[in-house]
Design a protein around this motif. Structure first.
Motif, PDB file in Angstrom:
ATOM      1  N   UNK A 134       0.832  -1.188   0.000  1.00  0.00           N
ATOM      2  CA  UNK A 134       0.000   0.000   0.000  1.00  0.00           C
ATOM      3  C   UNK A 134       0.871   1.244   0.000  1.00  0.00           C
ATOM      4  N   UNK A 135       1.968   1.171   0.745  1.00  0.00           N
ATOM      5  CA  UNK A 135       2.830   2.351   0.825  1.00  0.00           C
ATOM      6  C   UNK A 135       3.386   2.701  -0.553  1.00  0.00           C
ATOM      7  N   UNK A 136       3.790   1.681  -1.280  1.00  0.00           N
ATOM      8  CA  UNK A 136       4.336   1.928  -2.615  1.00  0.00           C
ATOM      9  C   UNK A 136       3.241   2.483  -3.529  1.00  0.00           C
ATOM     10  N   UNK A 137       2.069   1.843  -3.494  1.00  0.00           N
ATOM     11  CA  UNK A 137       0.957   2.294  -4.348  1.00  0.00           C
ATOM     12  C   UNK A 137       0.580   3.736  -4.029  1.00  0.00           C
ATOM     13  N   UNK A 138       0.380   3.993  -2.741  1.00  0.00           N
ATOM     14  CA  UNK A 138      -0.033   5.327  -2.319  1.00  0.00           C
ATOM     15  C   UNK A 138       1.015   6.366  -2.724  1.00  0.00           C
TER      16      UNK A 138
ATOM     17  N   UNK B  16       1.912 -10.225   5.181  1.00  0.00           N
ATOM     18  CA  UNK B  16       1.413  -8.861   5.142  1.00  0.00           C
ATOM     19  C   UNK B  16      -0.093  -8.902   5.010  1.00  0.00           C
ATOM     20  N   UNK B  17      -0.740  -8.099   5.808  1.00  0.00           N
ATOM     21  CA  UNK B  17      -2.190  -8.017   5.711  1.00  0.00           C
ATOM     22  C   UNK B  17      -2.588  -6.566   5.625  1.00  0.00           C
ATOM     23  N   UNK B  18      -3.527  -6.306   4.727  1.00  0.00           N
ATOM     24  CA  UNK B  18      -4.052  -4.947   4.618  1.00  0.00           C
ATOM     25  C   UNK B  18      -5.011  -4.705   5.778  1.00  0.00           C
TER      26      UNK B  18
ATOM     27  N   UNK C 284      -4.737   0.923   6.011  1.00  0.00           N
ATOM     28  CA  UNK C 284      -4.166   0.951   4.664  1.00  0.00           C
ATOM     29  C   UNK C 284      -5.202   1.392   3.637  1.00  0.00           C
ATOM     30  N   UNK C 285      -6.425   0.864   3.797  1.00  0.00           N
ATOM     31  CA  UNK C 285      -7.473   1.246   2.845  1.00  0.00           C
ATOM     32  C   UNK C 285      -7.841   2.714   2.989  1.00  0.00           C
ATOM     33  N   UNK C 286      -7.875   3.204   4.234  1.00  0.00           N
ATOM     34  CA  UNK C 286      -8.242   4.614   4.385  1.00  0.00           C
ATOM     35  C   UNK C 286      -7.161   5.513   3.797  1.00  0.00           C
ATOM     36  N   UNK C 287      -5.909   5.101   3.964  1.00  0.00           N
ATOM     37  CA  UNK C 287      -4.830   5.888   3.363  1.00  0.00           C
ATOM     38  C   UNK C 287      -4.972   5.897   1.845  1.00  0.00           C
TER      39      UNK C 287
ATOM     40  N   UNK D 278      -7.760   5.488   0.170  1.00  0.00           N
ATOM     41  CA  UNK D 278      -8.916   6.322  -0.163  1.00  0.00           C
ATOM     42  C   UNK D 278      -8.519   7.791  -0.133  1.00  0.00           C
ATOM     43  N   UNK D 279      -7.766   8.150   0.901  1.00  0.00           N
ATOM     44  CA  UNK D 279      -7.363   9.537   1.045  1.00  0.00           C
ATOM     45  C   UNK D 279      -6.527   9.990  -0.144  1.00  0.00           C
ATOM     46  N   UNK D 280      -5.585   9.134  -0.565  1.00  0.00           N
ATOM     47  CA  UNK D 280      -4.722   9.557  -1.667  1.00  0.00           C
ATOM     48  C   UNK D 280      -5.495   9.603  -2.978  1.00  0.00           C
ATOM     49  N   UNK D 281      -6.535   8.745  -3.096  1.00  0.00           N
ATOM     50  CA  UNK D 281      -7.383   8.799  -4.288  1.00  0.00           C
ATOM     51  C   UNK D 281      -8.140  10.121  -4.336  1.00  0.00           C
ATOM     52  N   UNK D 282      -8.664  10.525  -3.172  1.00  0.00           N
ATOM     53  CA  UNK D 282      -9.377  11.804  -3.099  1.00  0.00           C
ATOM     54  C   UNK D 282      -8.441  12.942  -3.466  1.00  0.00           C
TER      55      UNK D 282
END
Lengths: 263, 292, 280
Positions: free
Chosen positions: A23-27, A240-242, A246-249, A251-255
């Motif tokens: 998630x960190x890499x994606x975000x 590793x588990x999401x 991780x999902x809120x982060x 979502x935030x970066x998508x916004x």
């Protein structure tokens, strides 16, 4: 060598370290995209402030932040000088900054450009400083997993990277030792002129090369002895588990990205 | 060469680092010591005790934070004469790892290059250095150092330092990785350099037997302080010191002391098994005669 | 059981202009066997073939002639290799060149991960291994922050985590100072008491292997002598030739016996005192 600890990851168990590496890499990629696409001064400044806030959340040293930004000064200055030369609309109000003259748009563009450079560098150093290199590599391995079907040696590349990382401090120490050893039997070549010093390069490189090969050979035997045979049948060392975090982060970066398009 | 350290402290500026690594300097505290010309001095201490820092001060790789290091009465650091440190030969652990040339000759002659000596002088010096480490000049000079045996490689590496005619020779665990015959041969060599060429020799050792058999003096370093300085026989039979290092007293000292306590004369306080057997059997024979 | 039959081994050194291979033979027709839970010391000078011998035991190298069998499986039968490697583990001389992980936990996990150890039990196993060797460090400790002795204990923990049936120590103590060496040897035997395994121990220090069931002496690529330590201890000349030095008291006992004084081979300071006080 002493600076290593200052520049690289140190475990502090902060919130940012707990993010899933995938998630960190994606975000980070999404955030980088939004930084690049963003041409709004206020929004971009807000993004920089957000990065600095995350720096604080990650409990990273302010000295390191200042150091990072100062090391970019030359880029900032050259960008601003470059922008002053491009006065796009002659009718615009002119702003005088010392010897430099800007059109309003030019000044904004310049600042945006500087913020862009600063933002990308801050983002990158945040990722590197809050993630152990091993975890980062494993995250990358998981993200790139689909490429294994294309016979891309993802696992091998990541393994090579982690081993290189593991041996870096040992090699640095070795360089220091070889350098001193050759100086000790060099008849003072290191105090003489450039040509004399140049002669000292090969005597340093050759032993380093030979030793690295010896080490690599020994390590290969040791790894094989410990049942290593590529990634076949290996269990992952970490699971590793999401999490919701991780999902809120995400979502935030998508916004954040969406906002860039709206504004 | 006489080396004098007065009030030498060494502090590593970066306090962040928790543990000193093998070569990263550790802390030394107010060291005062004089090393006399011609000594065979052993240095013992755990890794991180400051041994490596101490040795690097003697070679000028590091400068003391406070205090002074005098070589024959001159401080090369303050008098801005770093070339004085060239009189100190420094042989790192596994010195054969530093070999790089295609021939033994070139490798040994490396340090002479910058002096721009005539070819004959270089040849003569290399020949002498090879003789002093007992490598036959004609046999070895054109061979590749990489195809030699472990013990031979180490001799080549030592010759590369001896060829510069140092007055003090520092060796960091010179026998590491060698088997017994090579170890014995190496020490014969060091004694020769010490006796015939008058070289002062300082070496780091973990092997107590080696220290007892070969050192004229032992410096034991712990946490940056010399906690013992004296003859190996005296220091290595001191229970407090042995305990501080977790060492066991060398058997040669234990047996010699027993013989002394029983009034059976013992020569030098460190009898080899053969010497001890001779002393014991003589004593037993005398007692038997007396008993009759 | 480990069973080595007529095994020879040679390294290919180099090729000359006529493309002839030059090989150096390091093992000639070696036959030996090592039983479960046995403690065997391999002795000999550097280059006598003892290290190469151990490389044959887990199939890292295959014999150029002859066979090596581990628990009934041949090392040249490649499908058996994963099981053979798991059963025969090695601790090497230089701890730095055998550690793969950045931290204590990662390094122990490396081997476990390779054999497909269940993920859920991995943490527990790592803690078990750290405890087994009495390593005073948590799993997050970077390996660079360990002392030499601790690094070698970690190497031991990492291989013991795989529950080997045979453990080879290839001069594993030679880079340690006397105290660390003593602690390492004590740890090893303690671990072996709790979880028995056969021990194959290469060393130049006889005092570390006085308790061994058997000594195997290598000389120029051949097994020169294979038997209980007592068979070697009265042959000082042979040992010296092979670069081995008797422990002090053993040498003293031999020297005394040579002078006609009757003393037991296992002489100690107390026995010596008694001997000398008998007449006083």
């Amino acid at each position: 060598m002493a600076n290593n600890s200052f520049l690289l990851f140190q475990k502090q168990n902060t919130w940012l370290e707990q993010w899933d590496p995938r998630m960190k890499i994606t975000v980070s990629l999404i955030f980088a995209a939004s930084l690049l696409l963003n041409h709004n001064l206020i929004l971009k400044t807000a993004q920089i402030v957000l990065l600095i806030a995350l720096w604080w959340v990650a409990k990273l040293s302010w000295r390191a932040l200042v150091f990072t930004l100062l090391s970019l000064t030359i880029f900032f200055i050259s960008t601003m000088i470059y922008r002053s030369m491009l006065i796009t609309n002659p009718g615009d109000t002119l702003i005088h900054l010392g010897a430099l003259t800007y059109s309003q748009q030019g000044a904004i563009d310049g600042i945006l450009m500087c913020e862009q450079i600063a933002g990308i560098v801050l983002l990158l150093s945040l990722v590197v400083r809050t993630t152990s290199p091993i975890i980062l590599a494993e995250g990358l391995e998981m993200i790139l997993k689909p490429f294994k079907k294309l016979r891309l040696p993802v696992h091998e590349m990541v393994m090579m990277f982690t081993i290189a990382l593991r041996f870096l401090p040992i090699l640095i120490e070795e360089v220091d030792k070889i350098r001193k050893a050759q100086m000790a039997r060099g008849g003072g070549f290191h105090r003489k002129g450039i040509s004399s010093r140049f002669r000292g390069v090969f005597p340093m490189l050759m032993p380093l090369f030979v030793l690295s090969i010896l080490r690599a050979k020994e390590l290969a035997v040791a790894m094989e002895s410990r049942c290593y045979q590529g990634d076949e049948g290996r269990t992952p060392i970490r699971l590793y588990q999401m999490h919701r975090r991780d999902y809120s982060v995400l979502a935030f970066s998508a916004i954040n990205l969406l906002l860039v398009f709206i504004v | 060469m006489q080396i004098q350290l007065s009030d030498v402290s060494f502090i590593y500026e970066k306090k962040k680092k928790k543990k000193a690594s093998a070569l990263a300097p550790a802390v030394l505290k107010q060291l005062n010591v004089t090393i006399h010309s011609g000594e065979m001095l052993a240095i013992a201490g755990k890794s991180g005790s400051g041994k490596s820092t101490f040795l690097q001060l003697l070679k000028g790789f590091l400068a003391p934070t406070t205090g002074s290091v005098l070589l024959d009465g001159v401080d090369p650091n303050t008098s801005k004469r770093p070339e004085l440190f060239d009189q100190v030969g420094f042989i790192f652990q596994y010195p054969e790892h530093q070999l790089f040339s295609t021939t033994v000759f070139d490798d040994i002659a490396f340090g002479l290059q910058s002096a721009k000596l005539p070819r004959e002088v270089v040849e003569q010096k290399v020949r002498k250095a090879m003789e002093s480490v007992e490598l036959d000049y004609e046999v070895f000079k054109d061979r590749s150092p990489f195809e030699l045996s472990g013990g031979e490689k180490r001799r080549v590496a030592i010759a590369g330092v001896v060829v510069l005619e140092p007055k003090l020779l520092i060796l960091d665990e010179p026998t590491a990785g060698l088997d017994l015959p090579s170890r014995t041969a190496l020490f014969e060599l060091l004694h020769q350099l010490n006796e015939k060429q008058g070289l002062t020799i300082i070496w780091v050792s973990h092997q107590l037997d080696e220290i007892v058999n070969h050192a004229s003096r032992l410096l034991a370093l712990k946490n940056g302080i010399f906690i013992a300085d004296g003859s190996p026989e005296a220091t290595l039979s001191d229970p407090v010191l042995l305990d501080a290092f977790g060492w066991e007293e060398p058997s040669a000292l234990v047996v010699s002391r027993l013989l002394e306590q029983l009034g059976i004369s013992s020569g030098n306080g460190k009898l080899s098994p053969e010497e001890a057997a001779a002393v014991i059997s003589t004593a037993l024979n005398q007692q038997q005669i007396l008993a009759k | 059981m480990l069973d080595i039959r007529n095994a020879s081994f040679s390294y290919t050194d180099w090729e000359d202009e006529e493309d002839t291979l030059h090989t150096s033979r390091v093992l000639h027709q070696v036959t030996a066997s090592i039983a479960a839970n046995e403690f065997v010391a391999l002795l000999g000078r550097n280059g006598s073939g003892k290290s190469s011998f151990t490389r044959l035991l887990n199939g890292i190298e295959l014999p150029s002639e002859g066979t090596v069998q581990v628990e009934g499986r041949f090392t040249h039968d490649s499908p058996s290799l994963p099981l053979i490697r798991r059963a025969v583990q090695i601790v090497f001389q230089n701890p730095e060149n055998q550690q793969v992980g950045m931290t204590v936990g990662e390094d122990i996990a490396f081997g476990l991960s390779n054999i497909g150890y269940p993920q859920q039990q991995m943490q527990e196993r790592i803690a078990w291994a750290i405890d087994l060797v009495g390593l005073d460090a948590d799993e997050d400790r970077p390996v660079t922050r360990l002392s030499g002795g601790e690094k070698q204990k970690l190497a031991l923990a990492s291989v013991l985590a795989l529950s080997p049936k045979y453990l080879i120590l290839d001069e594993a103590t030679s880079m340690l100072d006397p105290l660390a060496r003593k602690q390492f040897v004590a740890t090893l035997h303690e671990a072996r008491k709790r979880h028995p395994f056969a021990l194959i121990y290469i060393t130049h220090h006889l005092e570390e292997v006085l308790e061994a069931d058997r000594w195997v002496l290598f000389r120029e690529g051949r097994i020169h002598l294979d038997g209980p330590p007592a068979q070697f201890l009265n042959n000082e000349a042979l040992l010296a030739e092979c670069g081995l030095e008797l422990p002090y008291y053993h040498a003293l006992a031999l020297a005394l016996q040579a002078k006609g004084v009757s003393v037991p081979a296992s002489l100690g300071i107390e026995e010596l005192r008694d001997l000398l006080c008998r007449f006083n």
